[in-house]
Motif scaffolding. Sequence first.
Motif, PDB file in Angstrom:
ATOM      1  N   ARG A  60      10.229   7.067   3.168  1.00  0.00           N
ATOM      2  CA  ARG A  60       9.036   7.885   2.910  1.00  0.00           C
ATOM      3  C   ARG A  60       8.877   8.902   4.031  1.00  0.00           C
ATOM      4  O   ARG A  60       9.475   8.781   5.093  1.00  0.00           O
ATOM      5  CB  ARG A  60       7.789   7.010   2.856  1.00  0.00           C
ATOM      6  N   SER A  61       8.053   9.897   3.776  1.00  0.00           N
ATOM      7  CA  SER A  61       7.718  10.820   4.846  1.00  0.00           C
ATOM      8  C   SER A  61       6.873  10.086   5.882  1.00  0.00           C
ATOM      9  O   SER A  61       6.334   9.002   5.627  1.00  0.00           O
ATOM     10  CB  SER A  61       6.930  12.017   4.297  1.00  0.00           C
ATOM     11  N   HIS A  62       6.754  10.695   7.060  1.00  0.00           N
ATOM     12  CA  HIS A  62       5.932  10.086   8.115  1.00  0.00           C
ATOM     13  C   HIS A  62       4.502   9.874   7.630  1.00  0.00           C
ATOM     14  O   HIS A  62       3.898   8.817   7.849  1.00  0.00           O
ATOM     15  CB  HIS A  62       5.961  11.004   9.343  1.00  0.00           C
ATOM     16  N   GLY A  63       3.970  10.869   6.923  1.00  0.00           N
ATOM     17  CA  GLY A  63       2.608  10.759   6.415  1.00  0.00           C
ATOM     18  C   GLY A  63       2.455   9.678   5.369  1.00  0.00           C
ATOM     19  O   GLY A  63       1.476   8.926   5.366  1.00  0.00           O
ATOM     20  N   GLU A  64       3.442   9.578   4.461  1.00  0.00           N
ATOM     21  CA  GLU A  64       3.396   8.536   3.440  1.00  0.00           C
ATOM     22  C   GLU A  64       3.477   7.152   4.073  1.00  0.00           C
ATOM     23  O   GLU A  64       2.799   6.214   3.650  1.00  0.00           O
ATOM     24  CB  GLU A  64       4.548   8.734   2.458  1.00  0.00           C
ATOM     25  N   ALA A  65       4.310   7.023   5.103  1.00  0.00           N
ATOM     26  CA  ALA A  65       4.455   5.735   5.781  1.00  0.00           C
ATOM     27  C   ALA A  65       3.145   5.316   6.437  1.00  0.00           C
ATOM     28  O   ALA A  65       2.735   4.150   6.349  1.00  0.00           O
ATOM     29  CB  ALA A  65       5.572   5.815   6.819  1.00  0.00           C
ATOM     30  N   PHE A  66       2.470   6.279   7.084  1.00  0.00           N
ATOM     31  CA  PHE A  66       1.203   5.926   7.727  1.00  0.00           C
ATOM     32  C   PHE A  66       0.152   5.563   6.685  1.00  0.00           C
ATOM     33  O   PHE A  66      -0.601   4.599   6.864  1.00  0.00           O
ATOM     34  CB  PHE A  66       0.692   7.068   8.596  1.00  0.00           C
ATOM     35  N   MET A  67       0.101   6.305   5.581  1.00  0.00           N
ATOM     36  CA  MET A  67      -0.875   5.986   4.547  1.00  0.00           C
ATOM     37  C   MET A  67      -0.603   4.612   3.943  1.00  0.00           C
ATOM     38  O   MET A  67      -1.530   3.921   3.523  1.00  0.00           O
ATOM     39  CB  MET A  67      -0.875   7.060   3.467  1.00  0.00           C
ATOM     40  N   SER A  68       0.667   4.194   3.903  1.00  0.00           N
ATOM     41  CA  SER A  68       0.977   2.863   3.389  1.00  0.00           C
ATOM     42  C   SER A  68       0.411   1.787   4.310  1.00  0.00           C
ATOM     43  O   SER A  68       0.063   0.688   3.858  1.00  0.00           O
ATOM     44  CB  SER A  68       2.485   2.676   3.213  1.00  0.00           C
ATOM     45  N   LEU A  69       0.323   2.085   5.618  1.00  0.00           N
ATOM     46  CA  LEU A  69      -0.331   1.152   6.531  1.00  0.00           C
ATOM     47  C   LEU A  69      -1.793   0.975   6.137  1.00  0.00           C
ATOM     48  O   LEU A  69      -2.289  -0.142   6.018  1.00  0.00           O
ATOM     49  CB  LEU A  69      -0.260   1.667   7.971  1.00  0.00           C
ATOM     50  N   LEU A  70      -2.480   2.095   5.959  1.00  0.00           N
ATOM     51  CA  LEU A  70      -3.909   2.041   5.654  1.00  0.00           C
ATOM     52  C   LEU A  70      -4.191   1.363   4.317  1.00  0.00           C
ATOM     53  O   LEU A  70      -5.182   0.640   4.182  1.00  0.00           O
ATOM     54  CB  LEU A  70      -4.488   3.457   5.643  1.00  0.00           C
ATOM     55  N   THR A  71      -3.320   1.589   3.343  1.00  0.00           N
ATOM     56  CA  THR A  71      -3.621   1.115   1.988  1.00  0.00           C
ATOM     57  C   THR A  71      -2.946  -0.208   1.631  1.00  0.00           C
ATOM     58  O   THR A  71      -3.378  -0.878   0.692  1.00  0.00           O
ATOM     59  CB  THR A  71      -3.221   2.185   0.952  1.00  0.00           C
ATOM     60  N   HIS A  72      -1.877  -0.590   2.356  1.00  0.00           N
ATOM     61  CA  HIS A  72      -1.181  -1.831   2.046  1.00  0.00           C
ATOM     62  C   HIS A  72      -1.215  -2.836   3.195  1.00  0.00           C
ATOM     63  O   HIS A  72      -1.503  -4.015   2.980  1.00  0.00           O
ATOM     64  CB  HIS A  72       0.289  -1.564   1.673  1.00  0.00           C
ATOM     65  N   LYS A  73      -0.902  -2.360   4.402  1.00  0.00           N
ATOM     66  CA  LYS A  73      -0.759  -3.281   5.530  1.00  0.00           C
ATOM     67  C   LYS A  73      -2.105  -3.731   6.078  1.00  0.00           C
ATOM     68  O   LYS A  73      -2.282  -4.904   6.425  1.00  0.00           O
ATOM     69  CB  LYS A  73       0.061  -2.611   6.632  1.00  0.00           C
ATOM     70  N   PHE A  74      -3.053  -2.813   6.214  1.00  0.00           N
ATOM     71  CA  PHE A  74      -4.362  -3.158   6.774  1.00  0.00           C
ATOM     72  C   PHE A  74      -5.183  -3.861   5.694  1.00  0.00           C
ATOM     73  O   PHE A  74      -5.497  -3.281   4.662  1.00  0.00           O
ATOM     74  CB  PHE A  74      -5.091  -1.910   7.253  1.00  0.00           C
ATOM     75  N   ARG A  75      -5.551  -5.112   5.947  1.00  0.00           N
ATOM     76  CA  ARG A  75      -6.173  -5.932   4.911  1.00  0.00           C
ATOM     77  C   ARG A  75      -7.690  -6.070   5.070  1.00  0.00           C
ATOM     78  O   ARG A  75      -8.336  -6.726   4.265  1.00  0.00           O
ATOM     79  CB  ARG A  75      -5.536  -7.328   4.916  1.00  0.00           C
TER      80      ARG A  75
END
Length: 244
Positions: free
Chosen positions: A135-150
């Motif tokens: 993923r792009s850097h931005g997509e990867a960070f957004m995946s943290l906010l929406t998937h990793k951070f619970r």
Amino acid sequence: MLTPRPYLQQVSIRPDAEIDFDSYPYSIPAVRELGELTFHPDVTFLVGENGAGKSTVLEGIAMALGYAPEGGTRNVRLSTTDSVSSLHENLRLAHSFRKPKDGYFLRAESFFNVATYMDEVGYLGGYGDRSLHERSHGEAFMSLLTHKFRGNGLYLLDEPEAALSPNRQLAALSAIHQLVQEESQFIIATHSPILLSYPNAKILLFDGSGISEVQYEDTEHFAVTRDFLNNYPRRLEQLLADEE
């Protein structure tokens, strides 16, 4: 009903710490004058010029909490650099009566290394079951906010806007707010006037005189951005004019 936040209430230099204030990082004014930093239950921003000490303090807090210097969860034991200050060894942290159930330390400059580590250990379940390098850097960070951070978490973010377009910064604001509604606390070092606009956040300015609390519209980030956007033809003319 008692609120579980702020999970991290305060940070200060340990009174018994033996410190050479002429050495790094204690020679940085904001670190030398750290005093007692008190954090907002929802979002606290650390702002200031490059070199003002905000990322150094955030790193010290993260390491004092048990995170590796390059970031990730506490389970990520990754370190590819020796350029880590001793600040974490001399910090005293004051916690609330409840511990967060989740947590993460994001460093924009070393997120690539964390993503590589995730691929190597094969743990992608918290990242949408897909390599962050796909993923792009931005997509990867957004995946943290929406998937990793619970939620129910304490999240430390160092310049997350480095990965995000303006539209993605707005999306990040929304995701941060959702996580705050889910009993999360954020401490964020940033230069982004968009992220800084989060309502009721505490903004701590790091500068040559130490650390002080400021209001959003009193930050240089807001003032410079507003002035440039409102007067950009004139500002460009001034900035790009040939010297006589």
